[in-house]
Each structure stands twice: as C-alpha cells, then as structure tokens.
Design a protein around this motif. Sequence first.
Motif, short mmCIF file in Angstrom:
data_model
loop_
_atom_site.label_atom_id
_atom_site.label_comp_id
_atom_site.label_asym_id
_atom_site.label_seq_id
_atom_site.Cartn_x
_atom_site.Cartn_y
_atom_site.Cartn_z
N ARG A 28 0.89 -1.21 -0.02
CA ARG A 28 -0.01 -0.02 -0.11
C ARG A 28 0.87 1.19 0.06
O ARG A 28 0.48 2.21 -0.43
N SER A 29 2.14 1.16 0.73
CA SER A 29 2.91 2.29 0.66
C SER A 29 2.22 3.40 1.29
O SER A 29 2.31 4.77 0.88
N MET A 30 1.49 3.03 2.51
CA MET A 30 0.79 4.31 3.14
C MET A 30 1.21 4.36 4.68
O MET A 30 0.26 4.66 5.38
N ALA A 31 2.32 4.14 4.88
CA ALA A 31 2.85 4.13 6.38
C ALA A 31 3.81 5.31 6.39
O ALA A 31 4.99 5.18 5.84
N PRO A 32 3.44 6.67 6.69
CA PRO A 32 4.28 7.90 6.90
C PRO A 32 5.38 7.65 7.74
O PRO A 32 5.34 6.84 8.84
N GLY A 34 7.42 5.26 7.50
CA GLY A 34 7.61 3.60 7.74
C GLY A 34 6.98 3.07 9.01
O GLY A 34 6.89 1.89 9.33
N ILE A 35 5.94 3.75 9.61
CA ILE A 35 5.33 3.58 10.90
C ILE A 35 4.07 3.52 10.76
O ILE A 35 3.13 4.34 10.26
N PRO A 36 3.24 2.22 11.09
CA PRO A 36 1.98 2.05 10.92
C PRO A 36 1.15 2.52 11.98
O PRO A 36 1.74 2.65 13.02
N GLY A 37 -0.08 2.95 11.84
CA GLY A 37 -1.12 3.80 12.78
C GLY A 37 -2.34 3.29 12.65
O GLY A 37 -2.72 2.38 12.13
N GLN A 38 -3.41 4.29 13.02
CA GLN A 38 -4.73 3.76 13.24
C GLN A 38 -5.31 3.43 11.88
O GLN A 38 -6.16 2.57 11.80
N PRO A 39 -4.79 4.05 10.56
CA PRO A 39 -5.46 3.76 9.29
C PRO A 39 -5.08 2.14 9.14
O PRO A 39 -5.85 1.39 8.57
N GLN A 40 -3.81 1.72 9.44
CA GLN A 40 -3.65 0.15 9.24
C GLN A 40 -4.46 -0.78 10.25
O GLN A 40 -5.04 -1.84 9.85
N VAL A 41 -4.45 -0.02 11.49
CA VAL A 41 -5.22 -1.11 12.48
C VAL A 41 -6.81 -1.03 12.05
O VAL A 41 -7.30 -2.14 11.97
N ASP A 42 -7.21 0.12 11.36
CA ASP A 42 -8.62 -0.13 11.03
C ASP A 42 -8.71 -0.77 9.72
O ASP A 42 -9.85 -1.86 9.65
N GLU A 58 0.83 -6.40 4.19
CA GLU A 58 1.45 -5.75 3.14
C GLU A 58 2.71 -6.18 3.50
O GLU A 58 3.23 -6.36 4.64
N GLY A 59 3.95 -6.09 2.43
CA GLY A 59 5.16 -6.43 2.75
C GLY A 59 5.63 -5.30 3.70
O GLY A 59 5.41 -3.97 3.75
N THR A 60 6.55 -5.77 4.41
CA THR A 60 6.98 -4.88 5.58
C THR A 60 8.44 -5.40 5.71
O THR A 60 9.02 -6.29 5.41
N VAL A 61 9.39 -4.32 5.93
CA VAL A 61 10.81 -4.40 5.58
C VAL A 61 11.57 -4.54 6.49
O VAL A 61 11.56 -3.99 7.83
N ILE A 62 12.90 -5.25 6.69
CA ILE A 62 13.45 -5.68 7.58
C ILE A 62 14.68 -4.58 8.00
O ILE A 62 14.73 -3.61 6.92
N ASP A 63 15.55 -4.57 9.13
CA ASP A 63 16.32 -3.62 9.17
C ASP A 63 17.65 -3.77 8.51
O ASP A 63 18.73 -4.01 9.00
N ARG A 64 17.58 -3.16 7.11
CA ARG A 64 18.81 -3.11 6.27
C ARG A 64 18.77 -1.98 5.50
O ARG A 64 17.71 -1.41 5.14
N ALA A 66 18.34 0.46 2.55
CA ALA A 66 17.89 0.51 1.26
C ALA A 66 16.97 -0.73 0.93
O ALA A 66 17.00 -1.63 0.02
N SER A 67 16.16 -1.23 2.23
CA SER A 67 15.48 -2.47 2.11
C SER A 67 14.03 -2.25 1.50
O SER A 67 13.59 -3.30 1.22
N ARG A 68 13.75 -1.16 1.20
CA ARG A 68 12.50 -0.79 0.53
C ARG A 68 12.75 0.11 -0.66
O ARG A 68 13.74 1.01 -0.67
N ASN A 69 11.68 -0.04 -1.48
CA ASN A 69 11.81 0.69 -2.71
C ASN A 69 10.87 1.90 -3.12
O ASN A 69 10.92 2.53 -4.08
N THR A 70 9.91 2.00 -1.79
CA THR A 70 9.13 3.24 -2.11
C THR A 70 9.04 3.71 -0.43
O THR A 70 9.06 3.18 0.63
N PRO A 71 8.94 4.96 -0.09
CA PRO A 71 9.02 5.58 1.11
C PRO A 71 7.95 5.47 2.15
O PRO A 71 8.19 5.47 3.31
N GLY A 72 6.98 4.95 1.64
CA GLY A 72 5.67 4.63 2.65
C GLY A 72 5.43 3.10 2.74
O GLY A 72 4.73 2.81 3.71
N ILE A 73 6.71 2.30 2.31
CA ILE A 73 6.42 0.73 2.91
C ILE A 73 6.74 0.93 4.33
O ILE A 73 7.55 1.40 4.99
N PRO A 74 5.74 0.12 5.17
CA PRO A 74 6.34 0.15 6.75
C PRO A 74 7.37 -0.83 6.95
O PRO A 74 7.82 -1.77 6.25
#
Length: 368
Positions: A28-32, A34-42, A58-64, A66-74
Amino acid sequence: MKTDTLFRPFSLKGMELRNRIVMAPMTRSMAPEGIPGQPQVDYYERRAAADVGLILTEGTVIDRPASRNTPGIPFFHGDKAMAGWTDVAAAVHAAGGKIAPQIWHTGSTRAGKWEPEAEVESPSGLVGPNNPRGRAMSEADIADTIAAFASSAKLARDAGFDAVEVHGAHGYLIDQFFWSGTNQRDDRWNGPTIKERSRFAAEIVKAIRASVGPDFPLILRVSQWKQQDYTARLATTPDEMTDWLMPLVEAGVDMLHCSQRRFWEPEFPELDGADGLNFAGWAKKLTGAATISVGSVGLNSDFGGAFAGEGSQTTPLDRLVNRMERDEFDLIAVGRAILSDAQWVQKVHNGQMDALHGFKAEDLQALA
C-alpha cells in the motif's frame, strides 16, 4: 455452487484458522516514515471482522539500508513501528482473526523515481539479466541480512502475531538469489543448479527457525515469474522444483505460498494436461509441505492491469471450488477482491455472489 470446501477449518502448528481463505499481502505504501498507525489498524481489523481466515500483511521491511523501494512501505523493526504493529495484531485478534506479517527486502528493484539514501544491494549488482543497478552484496552484507530477517521474525512472535511470512518471490532480494539472471556470483551463494542458489533463502529460514523456536508457523512466498520478466521460470521440471523447494522445507518452512498470476493454470501442462496441478499443487506433492495458492481469484483479469488503472469484473468460483475439493492445495489467497470489498469472504460464505463487485483500481489508493 456450494462453497463449503472453502470454509473448512485448518490448523498449522497450533494456528487454528476458521476457513481456508487468506488475505493476500498487498503493498500500500501508506505508512508515513515507515510507521503503521490507526489507518492500518482499521484496515486489517475490518477484514478480520468479516471472517478472513488468515491475514497476510502488506510487505514490511527488515532492518537493512535500502530494504524498501518506496518511502511509504512500513518497517518491521524499531520501537515505533513495532508499537503500531502490536496494535494491529491486537485489533485483528479482538475481531476473531489471525494475522502474519510479510517480511521483505526489495533488493535492487525500482518502484518509481524515489531512491533510498543508501545504495541498493543485490546478489550481483543487477536488477535483471544484464541490467546493472546498485552493488553486489559482500559476505558481511549477507550475514547481516540473514540476521535482520531472523530479528524481524522474532519481533513478530513477540508482538503476538500468529505466524510470519518471508517474501521470497517476484524478483525481490531473495528471489534475485534464486534467479540465475540476477545471481552471477562465483562463491557458495551460487552454483550451476537452483539447489545451490537456494542456499541464501535456506540460511534465512534456519536463522528464523532458531530465533522463533520450533512451533511458530513459518510461511515462505515463492514464484516462478518476476516483475522483471513475467515469463521467467526457476524450475522447468518437477525435479528442478524439488531441488529448489525441498531444501527450504528441510530448513524449516512450514507452508509455501506459491504465487502465480492465474491460479487455475497448470504448472506443467506438458505432463498432466490443461487441468493439471497448479504451482501450489505441485509444490505440495513434491515437498509434502502445506501450500497456499493465489492468482486472480474471482476476477476476470490478473493484477498487472491494476497498475495501469484497470479494474476487474467478477467471475464464478467453480474452478477454485473444484481444486479445493480435491485438496490440491490447502489455502487460497485472495488479494484485489478483498481489497475492494472487505466483506468478500462473508458474501461468498452466505452465497451472495450477486453482491460481489469485483475490483476497482482506485481502491489501491485508499486504506478502506
């Protein structure tokens, strides 16, 4: 058409599912930040309350880097992100559902013009065959990546999730090790057959199993096709598929999530005809592991059109019911249909086929 076969319970290492329907992971790339919040809960709670058997996030990235390719990935690491994901898991459980995060590293893939601050990494500094991008991973990079996958899996268990899925498909990092077109290494992480190229994934699985213990369900998503090449095939024969997947099951995978664009297409039609086993069916037959199938369930076009703004209309579920009745695979993942209609599972269970409304491309832009 009776759909009772879709609503049988299923159990995997103590994870008890109320039916055989999985919500497929959908980026979804909708986590500002990288932090999920109430919209993801709902968003996830709404599907759990509507009787989805298992939710894969949705795909969530590990602690590396450049592990994500869009800024909104959690993220699936760090205190803030994990506080958000703990709230998601609690809400899903309160609604009677089960949930597993999909943990991910996007490798050297692109998803638009955005670039991470760190240089992207991959097995050989390639994004596709003869297509350089980023840098080749060192032994230290590989070791740190394996450890990062294990760390995120343990965080999933500690946050109360019911299982964890590792994304090893679609041309992302793990799949770039599988694929000879992107793995050109001359060390132990490559070799003349797919069995040698499975070593990176197998080491990730072993590290995860050591971190979460023997009883926490571990799912691995795999695919033949790549976003870089829809026609790519890692295994052209059952023997090659065994060489690819069996080391992963032996390393500790409990369930293989076998991604194909259209679930009804046979994997080896030259062997068993147009109605032969699909990818998940062959994976189950060859490895003995439980499997999830996926691919355009209930819709008349595959996912590719969604990224061009195209919707999809509903189609009957006869082919799915027939394959589920013969236990070709264990679970079926549904993506776009559940994305557009949170009540899809309930409507199917109640026989309300006329109430299903397909997929609308604009729903990709809304956390509804």
